[in-house]
Scaffold this motif. Structure first.
Motif, PDB file in Angstrom:
ATOM      1  N   HIS A 174       0.038   4.147   0.572  1.00  0.00           N
ATOM      2  CA  HIS A 174      -0.301   5.110   1.624  1.00  0.00           C
ATOM      3  C   HIS A 174       0.783   5.132   2.708  1.00  0.00           C
ATOM      4  CE1 HIS A 174      -4.894   5.335   0.626  1.00  0.00           C
ATOM      5  NE2 HIS A 174      -4.164   6.155  -0.094  1.00  0.00           N
ATOM      6  N   ALA A 175       1.504   4.024   2.817  1.00  0.00           N
ATOM      7  CA  ALA A 175       2.767   3.998   3.576  1.00  0.00           C
ATOM      8  C   ALA A 175       2.648   4.408   5.045  1.00  0.00           C
ATOM      9  CB  ALA A 175       3.809   4.887   2.871  1.00  0.00           C
ATOM     10  N   CYS A 176       1.545   4.069   5.687  1.00  0.00           N
ATOM     11  CA  CYS A 176       1.404   4.410   7.106  1.00  0.00           C
ATOM     12  C   CYS A 176       2.451   3.652   7.924  1.00  0.00           C
ATOM     13  CB  CYS A 176       0.008   4.042   7.596  1.00  0.00           C
ATOM     14  SG  CYS A 176      -1.301   4.776   6.590  1.00  0.00           S
ATOM     15  N   CYS A 185       1.241   0.542   9.970  1.00  0.00           N
ATOM     16  CA  CYS A 185       0.341  -0.392   9.280  1.00  0.00           C
ATOM     17  C   CYS A 185       0.548  -1.852   9.703  1.00  0.00           C
ATOM     18  CB  CYS A 185       0.544  -0.270   7.770  1.00  0.00           C
ATOM     19  SG  CYS A 185      -0.515  -1.390   6.859  1.00  0.00           S
ATOM     20  N   CYS A 215       0.842  -1.205   0.000  1.00  0.00           N
ATOM     21  CA  CYS A 215       0.000   0.000   0.000  1.00  0.00           C
ATOM     22  C   CYS A 215       0.875   1.252   0.000  1.00  0.00           C
ATOM     23  CB  CYS A 215      -0.923  -0.010   1.207  1.00  0.00           C
ATOM     24  SG  CYS A 215      -2.083   1.375   1.233  1.00  0.00           S
ATOM     25  N   PHE A 235      -7.627   0.266   9.252  1.00  0.00           N
ATOM     26  CA  PHE A 235      -6.886   1.488   8.972  1.00  0.00           C
ATOM     27  C   PHE A 235      -6.976   2.397  10.162  1.00  0.00           C
ATOM     28  CE2 PHE A 235      -8.320  -0.187   5.020  1.00  0.00           C
ATOM     29  CZ  PHE A 235      -7.141  -0.258   4.354  1.00  0.00           C
ATOM     30  N   LYS A 246      -8.720   5.152   3.307  1.00  0.00           N
ATOM     31  CA  LYS A 246      -8.211   6.510   3.513  1.00  0.00           C
ATOM     32  C   LYS A 246      -8.183   7.260   2.184  1.00  0.00           C
ATOM     33  CE  LYS A 246      -4.952   5.836   7.380  1.00  0.00           C
ATOM     34  NZ  LYS A 246      -4.598   4.443   7.658  1.00  0.00           N
ATOM     35  N   ASN A 285      -7.339  -5.298   4.634  1.00  0.00           N
ATOM     36  CA  ASN A 285      -5.908  -5.588   4.702  1.00  0.00           C
ATOM     37  C   ASN A 285      -5.092  -4.457   4.091  1.00  0.00           C
ATOM     38  OD1 ASN A 285      -3.475  -6.807   5.050  1.00  0.00           O
ATOM     39  ND2 ASN A 285      -3.953  -8.682   3.992  1.00  0.00           N
ATOM     40  N   THR A 286      -5.331  -4.182   2.827  1.00  0.00           N
ATOM     41  CA  THR A 286      -4.709  -2.996   2.230  1.00  0.00           C
ATOM     42  C   THR A 286      -5.806  -2.124   1.634  1.00  0.00           C
ATOM     43  OG1 THR A 286      -4.319  -4.102   0.127  1.00  0.00           O
ATOM     44  CG2 THR A 286      -2.537  -4.178   1.760  1.00  0.00           C
ATOM     45  N   ASP A 287      -5.445  -0.878   1.337  1.00  0.00           N
ATOM     46  CA  ASP A 287      -6.465   0.096   0.968  1.00  0.00           C
ATOM     47  C   ASP A 287      -6.872  -0.053  -0.503  1.00  0.00           C
ATOM     48  OD1 ASP A 287      -7.993   2.437   0.504  1.00  0.00           O
ATOM     49  OD2 ASP A 287      -6.956   3.429   2.155  1.00  0.00           O
ATOM     50  N   PHE A 347       6.901  -2.728   1.162  1.00  0.00           N
ATOM     51  CA  PHE A 347       5.445  -2.701   1.360  1.00  0.00           C
ATOM     52  C   PHE A 347       4.843  -1.443   0.729  1.00  0.00           C
ATOM     53  CE2 PHE A 347       1.666  -1.400   3.692  1.00  0.00           C
ATOM     54  CZ  PHE A 347       0.895  -2.549   3.648  1.00  0.00           C
TER      55      PHE A 347
HETATM   56  S1  SF4 Z   1      -3.234  -0.578   4.323  1.00  0.00           S
HETATM   57 FE1  SF4 Z   1      -4.199   1.080   5.525  1.00  0.00          FE
HETATM   58  S2  SF4 Z   1      -2.874   1.361   7.294  1.00  0.00           S
HETATM   59 FE2  SF4 Z   1      -1.742   0.169   5.771  1.00  0.00          FE
HETATM   60  S3  SF4 Z   1      -0.555   1.680   4.599  1.00  0.00           S
HETATM   61 FE3  SF4 Z   1      -2.475   1.359   3.516  1.00  0.00          FE
HETATM   62  S4  SF4 Z   1      -3.878   2.919   4.269  1.00  0.00           S
HETATM   63 FE4  SF4 Z   1      -2.175   2.785   5.708  1.00  0.00          FE
END
Ligand code: SF4
Length: 373
Positions: free
Chosen positions: A86-88, A91, A84, A373, A174, A141-143, A108
């Motif tokens: 989004h790279a939180c 995560c 993902c 998330f 997100k 699991n992933t966005d 990831f």
């Molecule tokens: S899967 Fe959700 S928590 Fe994980 S990086 Fe993506 S948006 Fe962020």
């Protein structure tokens, strides 16, 4: 390992496929062969997604069955992407990338597996006589609305297949890219129950850029909550994770819950950061670089475990209850499983929640462990 036995080369066929008109990413160029992925068609990079490699696979199945022993409030999930952008930092899903022989850190965020045949596979799966049309959860699991979705456009077909087959579903994201599919979601909601949840746990844009660097800004996500309401789709919010000493002050919680209420969120579920293996190492290395003065406090708060101390979670649950009430917000749990409010078990935020994947994770099989998330 889930994916095995196949590699690709950046050969003429891949170049031809990448440049075929009408396919997603006609601008794509082959990337070096990296992975032993089952069903791998090609690995490509494109100038629009600097630093990201897409590994396009043909999946054998899309519907993922959550083990019956799980405490999750749904039995089926769909994850069209793995990894993902989004790279939180926090995560939970990071660890699942190690099952692909990739690391849980930068890989990831940047080595993304795309199930390019997702819609065709789902089309066949929901037409099986045995498919009883249970609730299906996306974004566990992933966005599904991470940036890659702008390129591959898998979600419109998935939404059509689910709604067209009479399958209720929920989406947690997100990604403000979801706004693209608002008309489709509104139409789907006339056929089946549709739950939409937005993940937003901090409204300070400077902190968000450091902790969730690939995500849309808090302001953009608040705007999406407003747009969902305007479109007639009630929107629950997952305000997780609340970060000890970073986003758990009264001022931060008041600002967050006030902003969610003002945007028209129909409910909110919130809770403290969980530090599962995979996320834990990544989180501590980020903390040491960004807030070194907090490292010792976090180590004392979490010990060697996944959860903050009972004292802390009890304290936080009280603050969350207070601010939720103060801003007139209910629970968001029902949005993620299409149940009326009355069916949601009463419980304080910070306690074990129906949608608390970390609590349920031990009962789930890797690699598609539902993650919030
Ligand atoms: S899967 Fe959700 S928590 Fe994980 S990086 Fe993506 S948006 Fe962020």
């Amino acid at each position: 390992m889930r994916w095995d036995g196949q590699t690709i080369a950046a050969d003429a066929a891949a170049v031809e496929a990448a440049r075929s008109p009408g396919r997603a990413g006609a601008d794509a160029v082959p990337a070096p062969a990296l992975l032993p992925l089952a069903g791998l068609q090609r690995s490509v990079r494109t100038p629009e997604f600097a630093g990201i490699t897409f590994h396009e696979v043909h999946a054998k199945s899309l519907l993922n069955h959550v083990p019956a022993t799980s405490a999750m409030p749904f039995a089926w999930t769909i994850n069209p992407y793995r990894g993902c952008s989004h790279a939180c930092v926090y995560c939970f899903a990071r660890k699942t990338h190690t099952y692909l022989d990739l690391d849980a850190g930068p890989d990831f965020d940047s080595q993304l597996v795309v199930k390019v045949n997702a819609v065709e596979v789902l089309h066949a799966e929901v037409r099986r006589r045995s498919w009883a049309r249970p609730h299906v959860a996306l974004g566990t699991n992933t966005d599904p609305y991470q940036r890659a979705e702008g390129r591959y456009r898998l979600m419109p077909g998935i939404i059509r297949e689910l709604a067209g087959s009479g399958t209720p579903f929920s989406i947690l994201t997100k990604g403000t890219l979801l706004a693209r599919d608002l008309p489709l979601l509104t139409a789907a909601a006339t056929d089946v129950p549709v739950g939409v949840g937005i993940s937003l746990a901090m409204v300070d844009p400077a902190l968000q850029r450091r902790v969730e660097p690939g995500t849309p800004t808090p302001a953009a996500r608040l705007d999406l909550i407003r747009r969902l309401g305007d479109a007639g789709l009630p929107c629950g919010v997952m305000a997780m994770p609340i970060l000890p000493w970073l986003t758990d002050t009264d001022e931060a919680l008041d600002t967050l819950f006030g902003a969610l209420a003002a945007a028209g969120a129909s409910g909110v579920t919130a809770g403290a950061l969980h530090l599962r293996p995979g996320a834990r190492e990544w989180w501590f290395s980020w903390l040491a670089a960004e807030h070194p003065q907090l490292v010792g406090r976090y180590r004392r708060l979490y010990g060697n475990g996944t959860y903050a101390s009972k004292d802390y979670t009890t304290w936080l649950a009280g603050r969350l209850r207070y601010f939720r009430r103060r801003h007139g917000l209910g629970s968001s749990a029902r949005f993620f499983r299409n149940e009326p409010e009355s069916a949601v078990a009463a419980g304080a935020d910070g306690d074990r929640r129906p949608h608390d994947a970390a609590s349920a994770s031990s009962a789930l099989s890797a690699p598609e462990q539902p993650v919030l998330f």
